[in-house]
Design a protein around this motif. Structure first.
Motif, PDB file in Angstrom:
ATOM      1  N   UNK A  54      36.892   9.041 -54.825  1.00  0.00           N
ATOM      2  CA  UNK A  54      35.972  10.306 -54.738  1.00  0.00           C
ATOM      3  C   UNK A  54      35.026  10.985 -53.604  1.00  0.00           C
ATOM      4  N   UNK A  55      34.351   9.415 -53.182  1.00  0.00           N
ATOM      5  CA  UNK A  55      33.802   9.674 -52.160  1.00  0.00           C
ATOM      6  C   UNK A  55      34.525   9.598 -50.672  1.00  0.00           C
ATOM      7  N   UNK A  56      35.674   8.547 -50.634  1.00  0.00           N
ATOM      8  CA  UNK A  56      36.275   8.514 -49.747  1.00  0.00           C
ATOM      9  C   UNK A  56      37.047   9.393 -48.919  1.00  0.00           C
ATOM     10  N   UNK A  57      37.641  10.542 -50.689  1.00  0.00           N
ATOM     11  CA  UNK A  57      38.031  11.663 -50.254  1.00  0.00           C
ATOM     12  C   UNK A  57      37.645  12.534 -49.329  1.00  0.00           C
ATOM     13  N   UNK A  58      36.108  12.119 -50.175  1.00  0.00           N
ATOM     14  CA  UNK A  58      34.856  13.255 -49.070  1.00  0.00           C
ATOM     15  C   UNK A  58      35.044  12.931 -47.853  1.00  0.00           C
ATOM     16  N   UNK A  59      34.570  12.296 -47.672  1.00  0.00           N
ATOM     17  CA  UNK A  59      34.478  11.210 -46.123  1.00  0.00           C
ATOM     18  C   UNK A  59      35.587  11.386 -45.362  1.00  0.00           C
ATOM     19  N   UNK A  60      36.257  11.610 -46.131  1.00  0.00           N
ATOM     20  CA  UNK A  60      37.626  11.568 -44.914  1.00  0.00           C
ATOM     21  C   UNK A  60      38.006  12.908 -44.443  1.00  0.00           C
ATOM     22  N   UNK A  61      37.319  13.868 -44.943  1.00  0.00           N
ATOM     23  CA  UNK A  61      37.446  15.581 -44.624  1.00  0.00           C
ATOM     24  C   UNK A  61      36.698  15.918 -43.107  1.00  0.00           C
ATOM     25  N   UNK A  62      35.836  14.743 -42.437  1.00  0.00           N
ATOM     26  CA  UNK A  62      35.174  14.355 -41.424  1.00  0.00           C
ATOM     27  C   UNK A  62      36.008  13.871 -39.952  1.00  0.00           C
ATOM     28  N   UNK A  63      37.100  13.399 -41.040  1.00  0.00           N
ATOM     29  CA  UNK A  63      37.996  12.626 -39.457  1.00  0.00           C
ATOM     30  C   UNK A  63      38.068  13.526 -37.890  1.00  0.00           C
ATOM     31  N   UNK A  64      38.821  14.310 -39.007  1.00  0.00           N
ATOM     32  CA  UNK A  64      39.196  15.211 -37.823  1.00  0.00           C
ATOM     33  C   UNK A  64      38.390  15.672 -36.624  1.00  0.00           C
ATOM     34  N   UNK A  65      36.830  15.706 -37.446  1.00  0.00           N
ATOM     35  CA  UNK A  65      35.972  16.096 -36.090  1.00  0.00           C
ATOM     36  C   UNK A  65      35.236  15.128 -34.835  1.00  0.00           C
ATOM     37  N   UNK A  66      36.326  13.898 -34.704  1.00  0.00           N
ATOM     38  CA  UNK A  66      36.228  12.910 -34.429  1.00  0.00           C
ATOM     39  C   UNK A  66      37.343  12.399 -33.684  1.00  0.00           C
ATOM     40  N   UNK A  67      37.634  11.766 -32.853  1.00  0.00           N
ATOM     41  CA  UNK A  67      38.809  11.398 -31.564  1.00  0.00           C
ATOM     42  C   UNK A  67      39.201  10.662 -32.518  1.00  0.00           C
ATOM     43  N   UNK A  68      40.431  10.193 -33.013  1.00  0.00           N
ATOM     44  CA  UNK A  68      41.257   8.721 -33.082  1.00  0.00           C
ATOM     45  C   UNK A  68      42.149   8.298 -32.476  1.00  0.00           C
ATOM     46  N   UNK A  69      42.461   8.421 -30.819  1.00  0.00           N
ATOM     47  CA  UNK A  69      43.203   7.523 -30.408  1.00  0.00           C
ATOM     48  C   UNK A  69      42.595   6.691 -29.847  1.00  0.00           C
ATOM     49  N   UNK A 107      22.786  11.346 -48.549  1.00  0.00           N
ATOM     50  CA  UNK A 107      23.337  10.601 -48.948  1.00  0.00           C
ATOM     51  C   UNK A 107      24.852  10.645 -47.636  1.00  0.00           C
ATOM     52  N   UNK A 108      24.943  12.305 -46.958  1.00  0.00           N
ATOM     53  CA  UNK A 108      25.879  12.288 -46.598  1.00  0.00           C
ATOM     54  C   UNK A 108      25.908  12.140 -44.985  1.00  0.00           C
ATOM     55  N   UNK A 109      24.536  12.413 -45.018  1.00  0.00           N
ATOM     56  CA  UNK A 109      23.866  11.371 -43.476  1.00  0.00           C
ATOM     57  C   UNK A 109      24.805   9.785 -43.101  1.00  0.00           C
ATOM     58  N   UNK A 110      24.248   9.279 -44.178  1.00  0.00           N
ATOM     59  CA  UNK A 110      24.236   7.369 -44.237  1.00  0.00           C
ATOM     60  C   UNK A 110      25.493   7.138 -44.332  1.00  0.00           C
ATOM     61  N   UNK A 111      26.444   8.419 -45.163  1.00  0.00           N
ATOM     62  CA  UNK A 111      27.983   8.038 -45.214  1.00  0.00           C
ATOM     63  C   UNK A 111      28.598   7.982 -44.185  1.00  0.00           C
ATOM     64  N   UNK A 112      28.337   8.932 -43.309  1.00  0.00           N
ATOM     65  CA  UNK A 112      28.926   9.763 -42.184  1.00  0.00           C
ATOM     66  C   UNK A 112      28.778   8.541 -41.091  1.00  0.00           C
ATOM     67  N   UNK A 113      27.053   7.760 -40.784  1.00  0.00           N
ATOM     68  CA  UNK A 113      27.409   6.571 -39.975  1.00  0.00           C
ATOM     69  C   UNK A 113      28.064   5.565 -40.483  1.00  0.00           C
ATOM     70  N   UNK A 114      27.937   5.543 -41.305  1.00  0.00           N
ATOM     71  CA  UNK A 114      29.058   4.078 -41.775  1.00  0.00           C
ATOM     72  C   UNK A 114      29.452   4.179 -41.637  1.00  0.00           C
ATOM     73  N   UNK A 115      30.920   5.552 -41.636  1.00  0.00           N
ATOM     74  CA  UNK A 115      32.009   5.800 -41.235  1.00  0.00           C
ATOM     75  C   UNK A 115      32.149   5.730 -39.734  1.00  0.00           C
ATOM     76  N   UNK A 116      31.394   6.483 -39.279  1.00  0.00           N
ATOM     77  CA  UNK A 116      31.849   7.272 -38.124  1.00  0.00           C
ATOM     78  C   UNK A 116      31.117   7.154 -36.647  1.00  0.00           C
ATOM     79  N   UNK A 117      29.757   6.366 -37.199  1.00  0.00           N
ATOM     80  CA  UNK A 117      28.230   6.299 -36.180  1.00  0.00           C
ATOM     81  C   UNK A 117      28.810   5.705 -34.363  1.00  0.00           C
ATOM     82  N   UNK A 118      29.597   5.292 -34.373  1.00  0.00           N
ATOM     83  CA  UNK A 118      30.358   4.882 -32.850  1.00  0.00           C
ATOM     84  C   UNK A 118      32.015   5.802 -32.567  1.00  0.00           C
ATOM     85  N   UNK A 119      31.862   6.538 -33.163  1.00  0.00           N
ATOM     86  CA  UNK A 119      33.095   7.517 -32.594  1.00  0.00           C
ATOM     87  C   UNK A 119      32.564   8.714 -32.230  1.00  0.00           C
TER      88      UNK A 119
END
Length: 204
Positions: free
Chosen positions: A171-186, A61-73
Motif C-alpha cells: 500500500x505504501x509502496x504504490x503511494x510513494x511510487x506515484x512521486x517517481x515522475x517528479x524526479x530524474x530517472x536517467x 510520514x509522507x515527508x520521511x517516506x519521500x526522503x528515504x526514497x528520493x533524498x538524493x534524487x
C-alpha cells in the motif's frame, strides 16, 4: 569539490526540503488552501465542515517516506516552485486514499481470533404489535412474539485465508511510487564529468 558521479542542473529533494519543518512551512504558507482542504456538508446537517485532505500525521510520514526514497534524487523541474506544486498535488490526489487504506489495514491487524472467524448474522422477527417495522438494527430485539437468529461462523482456515488476502503489503509502496515522475530517472549526469590529470611529465 570534484564529483566522480557527475552533477545535475536541478536541485535534489534534500536541497529543497532539508527538514520536515521546511516541508511543513512550504505546505502551510506556499500551497493554496484549495489543495489542502475541502468543504462538505454532512448528511442530516446544514452546516458545512472544512476537512483536510490528509492529516498532519500522514503529511509528516509522507515527508520521511519521500526522503528515504528520493533524498538524493534530482528533481525533474528546473523551476522549484513547479516541483513543489506537483509534489503537493500528488499528496492531495493520492494521500487521502493511502491514509484511509492504512487505517483499514491497522484495524484488520487488530482483529481478534473471534472477530476473524465471525460470520454474518440473520435475524427474523415477528410481532403482532402495530407499528413501523424495525429493519436497521444489527442485534436481536427484546419483547417480540417470535424471533429466530442464525449465526454463521467461519472455519479457521477460511477465516485466516480471507484475512491473508486482504492485508496489503504494498500500500505504501504504490503511494510513494506515484512521486517517481517528479524526479530524474536517467543514469547519466546532465553535466559532463571532469577529470584531473597529472601534468608533470614522467622522465624515463
Amino acid at each position: 569539490m570534484s564529483n566522480s558521479f557527475g552533477t545535475y542542473w536541478t536541485m535534489k529533494m534534500s536541497d529543497i526540503f532539508p527538514s520536515y519543518n521546511d516541508f511543513k512551512d512550504c505546505y502551510d504558507n506556499d500551497i493554496p488552501s484549495v489543495m489542502k482542504t475541502y468543504t462538505i456538508t454532512p448528511e442530516g446537517s446544514n452546516t458545512p465542515v472544512t476537512t483536510s485532505y490528509v492529516s498532519n500525521t500522514a503529511l509528516e510520514l509522507t515527508y520521511y517516506l519521500l526522503i528515504s526514497n528520493y533524498t538524493n534524487s534530482p528533481i525533474a523541474n528546473m523551476d522549484q516552485n513547479q516541483f513543489k506544486m506537483r509534489l503537493f498535488a500528488n499528496i492531495m490526489q493520492y494521500g487521502p486514499i493511502w491514509e484511509k487504506r492504512m487505517d483499514i489495514q491497522k484495524k484488520l491487524r487488530a482483529l481478534t481470533s473471534d472477530q476473524i472467524k465471525a460470520g454474518s448474522k440473520a435475524i427474523y422477527n415477528y410481532s403482532r404489535n402495530d407499528g413501523t417495522p424495525v429493519t436497521d438494527l444489527e442485534e436481536e430485539l427484546t419483547r417480540l412474539n417470535d424471533q429466530n437468529t442464525t449465526n454463521y461462523k467461519k472455519a479457521p482456515l477460511e477465516a485466516y485465508g480471507q484475512l491473508y488476502e486482504i492485508i496489503g503489503e504494498d500500500i505504501t509502496k504504490s503511494y510513494i511510487d506515484k512521486f517517481k515522475k517528479l524526479f530524474l530517472t536517467v543514469a547519466t549526469p546532465q553535466k559532463p564529468l571532469l577529470y584531473e590529470t597529472d601534468t608533470e611529465e614522467v622522465e624515463l
